[in-house]
Design a protein around this motif. Structure first.
Motif, PDB file in Angstrom:
ATOM      1  N   ALA A   1       0.816  -1.221   0.000  1.00  0.00           N
ATOM      2  CA  ALA A   1       0.000   0.000   0.000  1.00  0.00           C
ATOM      3  C   ALA A   1       0.849   1.271   0.000  1.00  0.00           C
ATOM      4  N   ILE A   2       2.084   1.184   0.473  1.00  0.00           N
ATOM      5  CA  ILE A   2       2.955   2.373   0.454  1.00  0.00           C
ATOM      6  C   ILE A   2       3.914   2.347  -0.733  1.00  0.00           C
ATOM      7  N   GLY A   3       3.643   1.455  -1.682  1.00  0.00           N
ATOM      8  CA  GLY A   3       4.416   1.456  -2.917  1.00  0.00           C
ATOM      9  C   GLY A   3       5.552   0.462  -2.986  1.00  0.00           C
ATOM     10  N   LEU A   4       5.670  -0.411  -2.015  1.00  0.00           N
ATOM     11  CA  LEU A   4       6.708  -1.434  -2.059  1.00  0.00           C
ATOM     12  C   LEU A   4       6.154  -2.667  -2.756  1.00  0.00           C
ATOM     13  N   ALA A   5       6.903  -3.229  -3.666  1.00  0.00           N
ATOM     14  CA  ALA A   5       6.448  -4.396  -4.423  1.00  0.00           C
ATOM     15  C   ALA A   5       6.903  -5.670  -3.723  1.00  0.00           C
ATOM     16  N   ILE A   6       6.128  -6.098  -2.738  1.00  0.00           N
ATOM     17  CA  ILE A   6       6.439  -7.320  -2.005  1.00  0.00           C
ATOM     18  C   ILE A   6       5.616  -8.445  -2.635  1.00  0.00           C
ATOM     19  N   PRO A   7       6.275  -9.502  -3.124  1.00  0.00           N
ATOM     20  CA  PRO A   7       5.540 -10.560  -3.814  1.00  0.00           C
ATOM     21  C   PRO A   7       4.656 -11.381  -2.877  1.00  0.00           C
TER      22      PRO A   7
ATOM     23  N   ALA B   1       7.356 -12.945   6.423  1.00  0.00           N
ATOM     24  CA  ALA B   1       7.466 -11.649   7.094  1.00  0.00           C
ATOM     25  C   ALA B   1       8.912 -11.150   7.042  1.00  0.00           C
ATOM     26  N   GLU B   2       9.851 -12.048   7.253  1.00  0.00           N
ATOM     27  CA  GLU B   2      11.272 -11.680   7.221  1.00  0.00           C
ATOM     28  C   GLU B   2      11.682 -11.216   5.825  1.00  0.00           C
ATOM     29  N   GLN B   3      11.250 -11.929   4.795  1.00  0.00           N
ATOM     30  CA  GLN B   3      11.567 -11.545   3.416  1.00  0.00           C
ATOM     31  C   GLN B   3      10.928 -10.203   3.069  1.00  0.00           C
ATOM     32  N   ALA B   4       9.690  -9.998   3.487  1.00  0.00           N
ATOM     33  CA  ALA B   4       8.990  -8.744   3.203  1.00  0.00           C
ATOM     34  C   ALA B   4       9.710  -7.568   3.856  1.00  0.00           C
ATOM     35  N   CYS B   5      10.124  -7.741   5.105  1.00  0.00           N
ATOM     36  CA  CYS B   5      10.813  -6.655   5.808  1.00  0.00           C
ATOM     37  C   CYS B   5      12.185  -6.381   5.186  1.00  0.00           C
ATOM     38  N   ALA B   6      12.900  -7.434   4.823  1.00  0.00           N
ATOM     39  CA  ALA B   6      14.214  -7.260   4.191  1.00  0.00           C
ATOM     40  C   ALA B   6      14.076  -6.523   2.868  1.00  0.00           C
ATOM     41  N   GLN B   7      13.067  -6.866   2.104  1.00  0.00           N
ATOM     42  CA  GLN B   7      12.854  -6.189   0.826  1.00  0.00           C
ATOM     43  C   GLN B   7      12.424  -4.744   1.052  1.00  0.00           C
ATOM     44  N   ALA B   8      11.652  -4.494   2.101  1.00  0.00           N
ATOM     45  CA  ALA B   8      11.167  -3.144   2.387  1.00  0.00           C
ATOM     46  C   ALA B   8      12.307  -2.187   2.692  1.00  0.00           C
ATOM     47  N   VAL B   9      13.362  -2.664   3.330  1.00  0.00           N
ATOM     48  CA  VAL B   9      14.471  -1.767   3.697  1.00  0.00           C
ATOM     49  C   VAL B   9      15.558  -1.722   2.634  1.00  0.00           C
ATOM     50  N   SER B  10      15.460  -2.571   1.634  1.00  0.00           N
ATOM     51  CA  SER B  10      16.438  -2.572   0.560  1.00  0.00           C
ATOM     52  C   SER B  10      16.283  -1.298  -0.267  1.00  0.00           C
ATOM     53  N   GLY B  11      17.346  -0.515  -0.349  1.00  0.00           N
ATOM     54  CA  GLY B  11      17.303   0.725  -1.122  1.00  0.00           C
ATOM     55  C   GLY B  11      16.324   1.745  -0.570  1.00  0.00           C
TER      56      GLY B  11
ATOM     57  N   SER C   1      14.688   4.921   0.542  1.00  0.00           N
ATOM     58  CA  SER C   1      14.857   6.355   0.304  1.00  0.00           C
ATOM     59  C   SER C   1      14.278   7.119   1.505  1.00  0.00           C
ATOM     60  N   PRO C   2      14.624   8.400   1.648  1.00  0.00           N
ATOM     61  CA  PRO C   2      14.067   9.188   2.765  1.00  0.00           C
ATOM     62  C   PRO C   2      12.536   9.237   2.766  1.00  0.00           C
ATOM     63  N   ASP C   3      11.932   9.418   1.590  1.00  0.00           N
ATOM     64  CA  ASP C   3      10.465   9.463   1.521  1.00  0.00           C
ATOM     65  C   ASP C   3       9.844   8.127   1.901  1.00  0.00           C
ATOM     66  N   ARG C   4      10.429   7.078   1.392  1.00  0.00           N
ATOM     67  CA  ARG C   4       9.907   5.746   1.690  1.00  0.00           C
ATOM     68  C   ARG C   4      10.123   5.412   3.166  1.00  0.00           C
ATOM     69  N   ALA C   5      11.208   5.890   3.754  1.00  0.00           N
ATOM     70  CA  ALA C   5      11.465   5.654   5.180  1.00  0.00           C
ATOM     71  C   ALA C   5      10.374   6.288   6.038  1.00  0.00           C
ATOM     72  N   VAL C   6       9.910   7.471   5.652  1.00  0.00           N
ATOM     73  CA  VAL C   6       8.829   8.139   6.386  1.00  0.00           C
ATOM     74  C   VAL C   6       7.550   7.299   6.307  1.00  0.00           C
ATOM     75  N   ALA C   7       7.217   6.822   5.127  1.00  0.00           N
ATOM     76  CA  ALA C   7       6.014   5.999   4.954  1.00  0.00           C
ATOM     77  C   ALA C   7       6.154   4.687   5.719  1.00  0.00           C
ATOM     78  N   LEU C   8       7.325   4.092   5.664  1.00  0.00           N
ATOM     79  CA  LEU C   8       7.562   2.838   6.366  1.00  0.00           C
ATOM     80  C   LEU C   8       7.492   3.042   7.876  1.00  0.00           C
ATOM     81  N   ARG C   9       8.017   4.150   8.349  1.00  0.00           N
ATOM     82  CA  ARG C   9       7.940   4.465   9.784  1.00  0.00           C
ATOM     83  C   ARG C   9       6.484   4.551  10.234  1.00  0.00           C
ATOM     84  N   ARG C  10       5.634   5.148   9.418  1.00  0.00           N
ATOM     85  CA  ARG C  10       4.202   5.235   9.758  1.00  0.00           C
ATOM     86  C   ARG C  10       3.571   3.850   9.846  1.00  0.00           C
ATOM     87  N   VAL C  11       3.923   2.978   8.914  1.00  0.00           N
ATOM     88  CA  VAL C  11       3.391   1.613   8.937  1.00  0.00           C
ATOM     89  C   VAL C  11       3.827   0.905  10.227  1.00  0.00           C
ATOM     90  N   VAL C  12       5.093   1.032  10.574  1.00  0.00           N
ATOM     91  CA  VAL C  12       5.604   0.394  11.790  1.00  0.00           C
ATOM     92  C   VAL C  12       4.908   0.957  13.028  1.00  0.00           C
TER      93      VAL C  12
END
Length: 83
Positions: free
Chosen positions: A18-24, A29-39, A41-52
């Protein structure tokens, strides 16, 4: 009869998608989180922080594998780096 809201790996994947990460589909859960932090960006980090914050601060119960993946992978990646 009580019904508890549970967050499983599929719920986590949907929130990350929903925040634009392409998780297959089917990612653990471990794979999804690892992929989420790969590369991350500052904008994506803000969105990810909100999800967490929503996951950890909400009333739903995170399944152990999801809580562990968030704690091991997402939280350390979102800690601001000292300058």
């Amino acid at each position: 009869m009580m019904h508890a809201d549970l967050i499983d790996q599929e719920d986590l994947r949907e929130r990350l998608n929903a925040i634009g990460l392409a998780i297959p589909s089917g990612a653990s859960a471990e794979q999804a989180c690892a992929q989420a932090v790969s590369g991350l960006s500052p904008d994506r980090a803000v969105a990810l922080r909100r999800v967490v914050e929503e996951l950890l601060g909400g009333s739903a119960t995170l399944l152990p594998a999801v809580r562990e993946a968030v704690s091991r992978t997402l939280l350390p990646a979102l800690v601001p780096k000292p300058k």
